[in-house]
Design a protein around this motif. Structure first.
Motif, short mmCIF file in Angstrom:
data_model
loop_
_atom_site.label_atom_id
_atom_site.label_comp_id
_atom_site.label_asym_id
_atom_site.label_seq_id
_atom_site.Cartn_x
_atom_site.Cartn_y
_atom_site.Cartn_z
N THR A 223 0.84 -1.20 0.10
CA THR A 223 0.07 0.12 0.16
C THR A 223 0.91 1.18 -0.06
OG1 THR A 223 -1.81 -1.20 1.32
CG2 THR A 223 -1.90 1.28 1.25
N VAL A 224 1.89 1.33 0.85
CA VAL A 224 2.69 2.58 0.89
C VAL A 224 3.60 2.92 -0.29
CG1 VAL A 224 4.38 3.65 2.35
CG2 VAL A 224 2.77 2.14 3.53
N VAL A 225 4.14 1.75 -0.79
CA VAL A 225 4.66 1.91 -2.19
C VAL A 225 4.08 2.46 -3.20
CG1 VAL A 225 5.97 0.77 -4.09
CG2 VAL A 225 6.39 0.19 -1.67
N ARG A 226 2.77 1.90 -3.23
CA ARG A 226 1.82 2.61 -4.53
C ARG A 226 1.27 3.70 -4.16
NH1 ARG A 226 0.25 0.53 -9.24
NH2 ARG A 226 0.47 -1.44 -8.43
N HIS A 227 1.49 4.32 -2.62
CA HIS A 227 1.02 5.89 -2.39
C HIS A 227 2.38 6.78 -2.53
CE1 HIS A 227 -1.23 8.57 0.26
NE2 HIS A 227 -0.19 9.07 0.71
N VAL A 228 3.52 6.25 -2.45
CA VAL A 228 4.47 7.28 -2.66
C VAL A 228 5.26 7.32 -3.99
CG1 VAL A 228 4.87 7.35 -0.13
CG2 VAL A 228 6.37 5.78 -1.62
N VAL A 229 5.20 6.08 -4.84
CA VAL A 229 5.78 5.90 -6.03
C VAL A 229 4.95 6.04 -6.91
CG1 VAL A 229 7.01 4.22 -7.29
CG2 VAL A 229 7.54 4.53 -4.85
N PRO A 230 5.07 6.82 -8.35
CA PRO A 230 4.32 6.92 -9.54
C PRO A 230 3.94 5.34 -10.16
CG PRO A 230 6.17 8.30 -9.37
CD PRO A 230 6.47 7.76 -8.20
N GLU A 231 2.69 5.27 -10.38
CA GLU A 231 2.43 3.86 -10.88
C GLU A 231 3.42 3.29 -11.79
OE1 GLU A 231 -1.53 1.39 -12.63
OE2 GLU A 231 -1.42 3.81 -12.18
#
Length: 525
Positions: A223-231
């Protein structure tokens, strides 16, 4: 050029941990180790000593006790990440591993592979829209608070869930988060790790939320990676090759899987059998090699599905699961408690659970409703458990991640005892000798259908000598079999006399065994 800091969570086998750390740092990479606090101080110190001269090794900023499905697994990972990010400024990537993982490519190949694209590799599927969760609770993992471990306190886990549902104690998911789910085996860039660590310090609300979710190691980083990193900078896949059987258990790799593993489009594989010494050596030597070319066919999963499907149809290229897994494992020890009075054995087992860390299961081959983990359905049928007895017990060893386990059996199950003793694993036997009053035998006759509430007292009295004789005969058959590692405790003995055989059976100090058998109500009816 890419340099990898491996994040290793482990809890046993210090020699294997030292070997793995030396192997993975041989080509200039790094490793940060979190050794479970329940693993013992001396064991941890042995690991530190064995790796003391290796500058590419560091240890988590703090050691904690970890439990499957708990926040502690995520917290331990964060402690190891903090140490790696601090101590290895040249690390470009951070790769999550377990002690069961092995590299299936060279370090040279891995570095080139990671240099090709500036992306993170992490499975990250929508929690609510995907079908990633196959069995068990789903949204309940998130919208209710979980303070008990389903494996260790199953009753409390589900009672707490039911209570929250009755009282309407649903909670909201943080508004700005899209909850994602996926494998916990990821490979992240340095910048992403720095963003995650900053996020954990700034978003205390999110940290509070995930601390009481169930199995957060499958949702937090995803969840956090998807929140802070562009898709566009995320590849929704793991670089660790793993497969699961129809029973939901990981497929284990052995010596003859070397060529298959190398042909997969992955960097690591899980789970490598502890007994696959040759495979481990070959993969270890491969990691430090240079100039090796790999021909990727990536047929592992489809080949496994094809062969198992043919096995189900009776057109076998491979054996079925319960035939290939027909041994509990050479290094495992099954501790069998035999007692006709089930309530006495259950009391003893409850006390063993509180005084030791040995997993214990009650009458799993006798009671349909035994408290058992969800293992894909095999646990729901006594007939299946008995027919696939060794495979079933092996699955339980894997589930509890242990090499020692206690089970309870009725004395009628001497064929089960003989079968387990014939296995290449080790077995120990503890018989509990109880006294049988006429009242108890009469109750037993009614419980087993030999008599009913309307059966005349004279008829029951005529039954009692036969029932008593049968129970004596069951015990005699077990003793006459002369099983190795046989021990017996008796209702007629003092706690001091019973402590010695129990200590031998469990492999614990005699004073601790005395604590276990000293309860005054152990043999009460």
């Amino acid at each position: 050029m890419a340099r990898i800091a491996f994040i290793l969570l482990c809890h046993k086998d210090p020699e294997a941990i030292i070997d793995q750390a030396r192997r993975l740092t041989r080509a200039g990479d790094y490793i940060s180790i979190h050794f479970d606090a329940s693993g013992g101080k001396e064991t941890f110190e042995a690991i530190q000593k064995g790796l003391a001269n290796n500058p590419n090794v560091t240890f988590a900023t703090k050691r904690i006790k970890c439990g499957w499905g708990e926040w502690s697994l995520v917290q331990a990972t964060l402690y190891a990440l903090e140490a790696a990010e601090r101590d290895f400024p040249r690390a470009t990537h951070f790769y999550m591993l377990s002690g069961d993982c092995m590299s299936i490519k060279t370090a040279e190949y891995m570095h080139d592979y990671l240099d090709r694209e500036d992306v993170d590799f992490i499975e990250s599927f929508d929690f609510f829209e995907s079908d990633w969760i196959k069995t068990g609770i789903k949204e309940e993992r998130l919208i209710y608070r979980h303070c008990f471990n389903e494996r260790n306190n199953k009753w409390l886990f589900y009672e707490s869930l039911k209570l929250q549902q009755r009282l309407g104690l649903r909670r909201d998911i943080p508004d700005d988060l899209q909850i994602m789910i996926g494998s916990q085996w990821w490979c992240l860039r340095r910048r992403t790790v720095e963003w995650i660590l900053d996020f954990t310090r700034q978003r205390k609300d999110v940290m509070r939320f995930f601390r009481t979710t169930w199995i957060p190691d499958e949702t937090f980083f995803q969840t956090v990676v998807r929140h802070v990193v562009p898709e566009k900078e995320i590849r929704t896949r793991t670089q660790t090759f793993l497969m699961f059987t129809d029973y939901g258990m990981p497929v284990v790799f052995y010596n003859d899987h070397y060529d298959l593993l190398l042909s997969q489009d992955y960097l690591f594989a899980r789970k490598i059998s502890p007994e696959a010494k040759e495979l481990k050596k070959r993969l270890g030597d491969l990691y430090a090699a240079t100039g090796v070319k790999f021909q990727i066919s990536n047929e592992g999963r489809s080949l496994f599905q094809f062969l198992t499907n043919r096995g189900r149809n009776g057109r076998r290229f491979a054996q079925r699961f319960w035939e290939t897994e027909s041994s509990l494992g050479r290094n495992r020890e099954l501790l069998i408690i035999v007692c006709k009075k089930w309530h006495v054995a259950k009391r003893l087992v409850a006390e063993i659970k509180t005084k030791t860390d040995i997993p214990c299961l009650e009458y799993l081959f006798n009671e349909e409703g035994s408290a058992l983990p969800d293992l894909g359905g095999i646990e729901k049928s006594l007939e299946k458990r008995t027919r696939h007895r060794r495979a079933w017990v092996r699955m339980l060893f894997d589930y509890f991640d242990t090499n020692r386990m206690v089970i309870c059996l009725d004395p009628t199950g001497i064929d089960l005892i003989q079968d387990f003793y014939a296995d290449r694993s080790s077995s120990r036997l503890l018989e509990i000798e109880c006294e049988f009053t006429d009242d108890y035998l009469a109750g037993h006759a009614k419980r087993t259908g030999l008599a009913g509430d309307q059966t005349p007292e004279e008829a029951i009295e005529r039954l009692l000598p036969t029932i008593r004789s049968d129970m004596t005969d069951e015990s005699d058959r077990i003793r006459d079999a002369e099983f190795d590692n046989y021990n017996r405790i008796s209702q007629s003995n003092t706690p001091e006399e019973n402590a010695r055989p129990l200590a031998r059976f469990l492999g614990i100090p005699e004073d601790k065994a005395r604590e276990i058998v000293s309860m005054h109500y152990l043999f009460s009816d």
